[in-house]
Enzyme design. Sequence first.
Site, mmCIF file in Angstrom:
data_model
loop_
_atom_site.group_PDB
_atom_site.id
_atom_site.type_symbol
_atom_site.label_atom_id
_atom_site.label_comp_id
_atom_site.label_asym_id
_atom_site.label_seq_id
_atom_site.Cartn_x
_atom_site.Cartn_y
_atom_site.Cartn_z
ATOM 1 N N ASP A 52 0.847 -1.185 0.000
ATOM 2 C CA ASP A 52 0.000 0.000 0.000
ATOM 3 C C ASP A 52 0.895 1.253 0.000
ATOM 4 O O ASP A 52 1.838 1.330 -0.771
ATOM 5 C CB ASP A 52 -0.955 -0.046 1.198
ATOM 6 C CG ASP A 52 -2.037 1.020 1.151
ATOM 7 O OD1 ASP A 52 -3.055 0.794 0.479
ATOM 8 O OD2 ASP A 52 -1.862 2.085 1.773
ATOM 9 N N TRP A 53 0.616 2.243 0.866
ATOM 10 C CA TRP A 53 1.436 3.447 0.897
ATOM 11 C C TRP A 53 2.884 3.158 1.274
ATOM 12 O O TRP A 53 3.779 3.948 0.964
ATOM 13 C CB TRP A 53 0.841 4.452 1.889
ATOM 14 C CG TRP A 53 -0.013 5.480 1.216
ATOM 15 C CD1 TRP A 53 -1.372 5.465 1.092
ATOM 16 C CD2 TRP A 53 0.422 6.672 0.554
ATOM 17 N NE1 TRP A 53 -1.815 6.576 0.405
ATOM 18 C CE2 TRP A 53 -0.718 7.337 0.072
ATOM 19 C CE3 TRP A 53 1.669 7.248 0.345
ATOM 20 C CZ2 TRP A 53 -0.652 8.542 -0.626
ATOM 21 C CZ3 TRP A 53 1.738 8.453 -0.354
ATOM 22 C CH2 TRP A 53 0.589 9.086 -0.824
ATOM 23 N N HIS A 64 -6.236 -7.152 0.301
ATOM 24 C CA HIS A 64 -5.327 -6.020 0.192
ATOM 25 C C HIS A 64 -4.237 -6.064 1.262
ATOM 26 O O HIS A 64 -3.073 -5.794 0.976
ATOM 27 C CB HIS A 64 -6.127 -4.720 0.311
ATOM 28 C CG HIS A 64 -5.288 -3.485 0.254
ATOM 29 N ND1 HIS A 64 -4.626 -3.092 -0.896
ATOM 30 C CD2 HIS A 64 -4.978 -2.560 1.207
ATOM 31 C CE1 HIS A 64 -3.960 -1.973 -0.655
ATOM 32 N NE2 HIS A 64 -4.146 -1.629 0.620
#
Length: 460
Positions: free
Chosen positions: A282-283, A438
């Site tokens: 993710d980030w 995710h």
Amino acid sequence: MTSDLQWMQEAIQLAQQAGQAGEVPVGAVVVQNGVIVGRGRNGPVGSKDPTAHAEVMALRDAANTLGNYRLEDCTLYVTLEPCTMCAGAIVNARLARVVYGASEPRTGAAGSILDVFANATINHQTQVTRGVLADECRLLMQQFFKPKRLNANPLRDDALRPADEWFEGLTDYPWKAHYVSDLPALGGLRLHYLDENQSQPHAQQLTYLCLHGNPAWSYLYRKMIPVFTSHGHRVVAPDLIGFGKSDKLKKSSAHAFGFHRQILIEFIERLDLRNIVLVVQDWGGILGLTLPMVMPERISGLLVMNTTLTTGEEALSEGFLSWRAWCKANPDFDVGKLLGRGNRHLSANEISAYNRPFTDKGHRAALHAFPPMVPEHVDSPGASIARQAAEFWRHQWQGQSLMAIGLQDPVLGESVMRALRNKIRNCPEPMLLPEAGHFVQEHGQSIAEAAVQLFKYNKT
């Protein structure tokens, strides 16, 4: 009075010795006929004895010197007003007189909170002289406690700090907290990080630098960290500002791509991390994938999971655009429930752990800031540096890579990850995790085990 000053100076010297030993600086002497017969300084901490106050120690020494527990013709000089325990001991010793320097407004029993010596019903009366060299005695106390009262990590006016008790009793998160606040980019904010096996380096040790994304924190890596450490490797896992145990900026507008990236660069340099396996999702990837090009000598491996490089040249995925719209429509979403929906195996305690950093709603600014902060256009903040990073990964990357994809991810799933794989030089066929979504790290044990088999120490 001249002799009182002389003997109080002797007590002050003992108080200084106590302070140097890490004890509260209180000293005492017992004087008989112009001769010191007993000396004492505070020592409860070192001796693990709650009665080891300076007065008690001096009385014990005097009684031993004189061979008598009655000290009727003696005077005790002490730098600080006696407490109730010491006042009682002074009376029981039948001291003729007690002389003290600084008053003690919280515990003093010679007139401050009570006056043991003024009680006429007690069968012995001790004369009290107060305030001898009081300023010098008081200064000793102030100098001792001043560093302890100073906050080494003061909280900025535009930030909030999560309470320690929010994180008590976390499931499968036994690691010690570390903090740094003096990085230039932090501007006094306090950044939390885990740092395991840093004190047990060995010749083949790697450093797994684990970067989380939004809205998670270092707790997300709890299933991977034990695998890395069990093979003797170091693990460093920071919480981005706004997440986990790190400080939270009050305003969403205070967050910026370059701000978070620069913190990570300075953090790596401050800890002097080398032979890094960069672990991103993710980030953690949106930011972390832009780091190796400025420090290629420090990074030897890449473990990449469900993330992307946002160069602004390609449209953001439909899944991400839906996520961003959902976040805008649901600004107070339950972080734990979000993690739980994609990871049905999580216990109630694990779901709760993801909510701990946001126990107070005022701590959610980063949750609001990060979705719109993803670079969308070629001129978006962060897009240019991401394009430079893409060139690095295509043409200059020399290390080994491992990609793992959670196939249930609707935001940054297989299609996004395979497009990223095409940008990474010599990246092999990815590990596919059919049950993972995710937040791939929730199924990360097998990934971590594959990583420790793949990545090897590379002397730099």
